[in-house]
Design a protein around this motif. Structure first.
Motif, PDB file in Angstrom:
ATOM      1  N   VAL A 122       0.823  -1.213   0.000  1.00 34.36           N
ATOM      2  CA  VAL A 122       0.000   0.000   0.000  1.00 34.36           C
ATOM      3  C   VAL A 122       0.862   1.270   0.000  1.00 34.36           C
ATOM      4  N   ASN A 123       1.559   1.512   1.109  1.00 32.58           N
ATOM      5  CA  ASN A 123       2.267   2.788   1.248  1.00 32.58           C
ATOM      6  C   ASN A 123       3.791   2.656   1.250  1.00 32.58           C
ATOM      7  N   GLN A 124       4.315   1.512   0.886  1.00 31.25           N
ATOM      8  CA  GLN A 124       5.776   1.362   0.852  1.00 31.25           C
ATOM      9  C   GLN A 124       6.369   2.226  -0.265  1.00 31.25           C
ATOM     10  N   SER A 135       3.764  -0.637  -5.128  1.00 37.87           N
ATOM     11  CA  SER A 135       2.759  -0.335  -4.107  1.00 37.87           C
ATOM     12  C   SER A 135       1.770   0.671  -4.674  1.00 37.87           C
ATOM     13  N   LEU A 136       0.658   0.847  -3.983  1.00 35.28           N
ATOM     14  CA  LEU A 136      -0.319   1.840  -4.413  1.00 35.28           C
ATOM     15  C   LEU A 136       0.285   3.239  -4.398  1.00 35.28           C
ATOM     16  N   LEU A 137       1.125   3.492  -3.404  1.00 34.32           N
ATOM     17  CA  LEU A 137       1.770   4.804  -3.325  1.00 34.32           C
ATOM     18  C   LEU A 137       2.689   5.033  -4.528  1.00 34.32           C
ATOM     19  N   TYR A 144      -2.463   5.974   1.373  1.00 35.98           N
ATOM     20  CA  TYR A 144      -3.805   5.453   1.618  1.00 35.98           C
ATOM     21  C   TYR A 144      -3.944   5.061   3.090  1.00 35.98           C
ATOM     22  N   HIS A 145      -5.151   5.195   3.589  1.00 31.85           N
ATOM     23  CA  HIS A 145      -5.429   4.811   4.972  1.00 31.85           C
ATOM     24  C   HIS A 145      -5.611   3.299   5.016  1.00 31.85           C
ATOM     25  N   LEU A 146      -4.741   2.626   5.755  1.00 28.92           N
ATOM     26  CA  LEU A 146      -4.732   1.167   5.737  1.00 28.92           C
ATOM     27  C   LEU A 146      -6.053   0.557   6.201  1.00 28.92           C
TER      28      LEU A 146
END
Length: 232
Positions: A122-124, A135-137, A144-146
């Protein structure tokens, strides 16, 4: 009622799968970090803070139970599409965005439960180069809020598990197939010796159908990659 009515959020564990194996409770367990995260065949899963790492048990009986990884992978794709991403399923248990792995799924059987483990990047901000991960980031440029991502994904999983339980894989097959990575392309199946063929179809049982020089081959398990690449 949702299957996911109880949630435990931990700072760090060896792996969420191992944590559940040691406990008799049925809950979703989430960790900010895993020191020994793993995927299929015991492969290491980089589990730095910023990713979403969680596991949950299933005690139900499912039609076409062997397709559970595909049902979960479809859920991940649908959730990512809700966020505006275009995701693909690399058979049988990975999700990719832009040619790089963003999610891995692990299904393990115990005596009385099936444990589902999911690692979603997600946010890595960085990965070991050899992993070919994203990652999404990294894809979108935003964080993003996990907890929000987790709840949206659990909702998708819950609905698809209902469909799998009540109607079997047939109701999910076309949705999985249209997101299947390498469909219609020449791939290598890592057997001994390796098998080369066109990925022609996804069978009603969730198996790959390859058209090889020796004819049609149904692939029940194993790793595939696009011929001429090292995607894994």
């Amino acid at each position: 009622m949702s299957r996911f009515y109880s949630l435990v959020w931990l700072e760090e564990v060896s792996s969420t799968q191992d944590w559940l194996k040691e406990k008799s409770i049925n809950c979703v367990v989430v960790a900010r970090r895993q020191t020994k995260g793993r995927g299929r065949y015991g492969r290491s899963w980089q589990s730095d803070e910023g990713g979403l790492y969680f596991s949950f048990p299933l005690t139900e009986t499912f039609k076409d139970e062997q397709t559970l990884p595909l049902a979960i992978a479809l859920s991940v794709c649908q959730m990512l599409e809700d966020y505006g991403f275009l995701a693909s399923i690399k058979w049988v248990n990975d999700v990719y965005i832009g040619g790089k792995k963003i999610c891995g799924i692990l299904v393990e059987k115990t005596k009385d439960r099936t444990l589902i483990g999911i690692g979603l990047n997600v946010n890595q901000k960085r990965f070991t180069e050899s992993l070919q991960a994203t990652s999404l980031l990294l894809v979108s440029g935003r964080e993003y809020h996990l907890a929000d991502v987790l709840l949206k994904l659990l909702d998708r999983i819950d609905k698809n598990l209902d469909l799998l339980k009540e109607r079997g894989f047939q109701v999910l097959r076309e949705e999985v197939k249209k997101r299947l990575l390498f469909l219609g392309e020449e791939v290598v199946l890592y057997t001994d010796p390796p098998t080369v063929g066109i990925l022609a179809d996804l069978s009603p049982e969730g198996y790959l159908v390859l058209m090889t020089a020796q004819g049609e081959k149904k692939v029940v398990s194993g790793d595939i990659t696009l011929r001429g690449t090292m995607l894994s």
